[in-house]
Design a protein around this motif. Structure first.
Motif, mmCIF file in Angstrom:
data_model
loop_
_atom_site.group_PDB
_atom_site.id
_atom_site.type_symbol
_atom_site.label_atom_id
_atom_site.label_comp_id
_atom_site.label_asym_id
_atom_site.label_seq_id
_atom_site.Cartn_x
_atom_site.Cartn_y
_atom_site.Cartn_z
ATOM 1 N N GLU A 131 -12.226 11.765 4.372
ATOM 2 C CA GLU A 131 -11.641 12.651 4.302
ATOM 3 C C GLU A 131 -10.640 13.240 6.131
ATOM 4 O O GLU A 131 -9.951 13.402 6.013
ATOM 5 N N LYS A 132 -10.394 12.040 6.869
ATOM 6 C CA LYS A 132 -9.653 11.661 8.215
ATOM 7 C C LYS A 132 -8.553 11.300 7.828
ATOM 8 O O LYS A 132 -7.774 11.086 8.467
ATOM 9 N N ALA B 50 1.310 -1.214 -0.281
ATOM 10 C CA ALA B 50 -0.238 0.184 -0.283
ATOM 11 C C ALA B 50 0.837 1.178 0.059
ATOM 12 O O ALA B 50 1.922 1.610 0.934
ATOM 13 N N PHE B 51 0.565 1.698 -0.960
ATOM 14 C CA PHE B 51 1.308 3.367 -0.948
ATOM 15 C C PHE B 51 0.476 5.047 -0.985
ATOM 16 O O PHE B 51 -1.006 4.672 -1.875
ATOM 17 N N LEU B 52 0.913 5.615 -0.618
ATOM 18 C CA LEU B 52 0.586 7.416 -0.871
ATOM 19 C C LEU B 52 0.762 7.770 -1.946
ATOM 20 O O LEU B 52 2.069 7.578 -1.421
ATOM 21 N N VAL B 53 -0.181 8.385 -2.411
ATOM 22 C CA VAL B 53 0.029 8.000 -3.835
ATOM 23 C C VAL B 53 0.749 10.237 -4.059
ATOM 24 O O VAL B 53 2.100 10.052 -4.628
ATOM 25 N N LEU C 235 -0.762 6.585 9.932
ATOM 26 C CA LEU C 235 0.037 6.090 8.858
ATOM 27 C C LEU C 235 -0.806 6.677 7.676
ATOM 28 O O LEU C 235 0.006 7.220 6.363
ATOM 29 N N VAL C 236 -2.260 7.050 7.551
ATOM 30 C CA VAL C 236 -3.037 7.554 6.192
ATOM 31 C C VAL C 236 -3.049 8.933 6.888
ATOM 32 O O VAL C 236 -4.514 9.573 7.830
ATOM 33 N N PRO C 237 -2.752 10.106 5.791
ATOM 34 C CA PRO C 237 -2.883 11.460 6.486
ATOM 35 C C PRO C 237 -4.854 11.740 5.735
ATOM 36 O O PRO C 237 -5.085 10.521 5.203
ATOM 37 N N LYS C 238 -4.761 13.352 5.643
ATOM 38 C CA LYS C 238 -6.636 13.011 5.394
ATOM 39 C C LYS C 238 -6.150 13.165 4.040
ATOM 40 O O LYS C 238 -5.254 13.549 3.485
ATOM 41 N N CYS D 183 -6.771 4.549 -6.125
ATOM 42 C CA CYS D 183 -8.649 5.490 -5.882
ATOM 43 C C CYS D 183 -8.373 6.895 -4.421
ATOM 44 O O CYS D 183 -7.176 6.714 -4.007
ATOM 45 N N THR D 184 -9.026 7.804 -4.886
ATOM 46 C CA THR D 184 -9.523 9.057 -4.066
ATOM 47 C C THR D 184 -9.666 8.468 -3.127
ATOM 48 O O THR D 184 -9.797 7.251 -2.384
ATOM 49 N N TYR D 185 -9.509 9.878 -2.121
ATOM 50 C CA TYR D 185 -9.586 9.064 -0.589
ATOM 51 C C TYR D 185 -10.678 8.738 -0.447
ATOM 52 O O TYR D 185 -11.275 8.556 0.428
#
Length: 255
Positions: free
Chosen positions: A94-95, A37-40, A100-103, A86-88
């Motif tokens: 939103e939260k 899993a990655f943060l885009v 690990l995963v920002p807003k 995917c988008t948030y």
């Protein structure tokens, strides 16, 4: 590699990295996956089942995973590796999921669908599910997908390995099916050159069926690879002795 839009708004996409050889899961199947899993935005990894060396198992439509996965996983064939983005609003919202995963984080996943299976309750359901899973394994084996075939055979075995609360004819059916599945598992291990596991499973076959020539032969095969000639000769001789026996009422007796 073509990008597939999985939602009308285009906010969940899938790109196949490696096509699968198996079946699509049902909408409420239990599935097993490996993933990264990655943060885009940061292009950074925040989670990985591969790093833990532990596949993640969950039930589709069971509220255990993000919406993007509920949408994407049912489109994947067993053995498929795909990149899912995917988008948030299809991810952690939103939260986000601190720390690990920002807003409002867009996400990217590399997912491998290792296998899927259906729940089964009664003895008859478990026997039917095991037989179906065995056939799935056979098909994957013929296609050369050894790892996914092995997973299918293991799942087939798990349906019935501890089956005891059933009718006598079902018990006989269960015994024969377990022996066949164990034999197929051993063959996968041999093809994968996992010698220790192959011998272990062959010996389990012989515990249930002392006259199983294939199991003796396969132990002999493996013993050549492991240079354990004494062990190999022992089981090859055991297999040869079966040829002087005949089967009467499912029992081996001397001619």
């Amino acid at each position: 590699m073509a990008v597939q839009k999985l939602t009308d708004d285009g906010k969940v996409t899938k790109t196949i990295i490696k096509p699968g050889q198996g079946l699509l899961p049902n909408k409420k199947s239990e599935v097993s996956v490996h993933y990264e899993a990655f943060l885009v935005k940061q292009d950074s990894k925040f989670d990985s089942s591969r790093d833990r060396n532990a596949p993640f198992n969950f039930t589709l439509q069971g509220g255990q995973v993000i919406q993007a996965w509920e949408i994407a996983i049912p489109t994947m064939k067993v053995g498929e590796i795909a990149e899912i983005t995917c988008t948030y609003d299809y991810g952690y919202g939103e939260k986000g999921s601190p720390p690990l995963v920002p807003k409002k984080a867009a996400l990217r996943f590399v997912v491998e669908l290792i296998g899927s299976w259906e729940p089964a309750g009664s003895a008859r359901q478990r026997l039917e599910a095991a037989a179906k899973k065995k056939e799935e394994g056979n098909d994957l084996f013929k296609k050369g997908s050894l790892e996914t075939a092995l997973f299918a055979y293991r799942r087939a075995r798990e349906y019935i390995i501890d089956l005891w609360d059933c009718e006598p004819e079902e018990m006989d059916e269960c015994r024969e099916l377990v022996i066949a599945i164990q034999g197929n598992i051993a063959m996968c291990y041999i093809k994968l050159r996992e010698w220790e596991h192959a011998i272990e499973v062959c010996k389990k076959v012989l515990e249930r069926d002392p006259c199983n020539v294939k199991a003796c032969y396969r132990i002999g095969q493996v013993s050549i690879e492991t240079l354990d000639f004494e062990e190999g000769i022992k089981y090859v001789n055991m297999g040869l002795q079966v040829y002087i026996y005949t089967s009467i009422d499912n029992k081996c007796v001397p001619l």
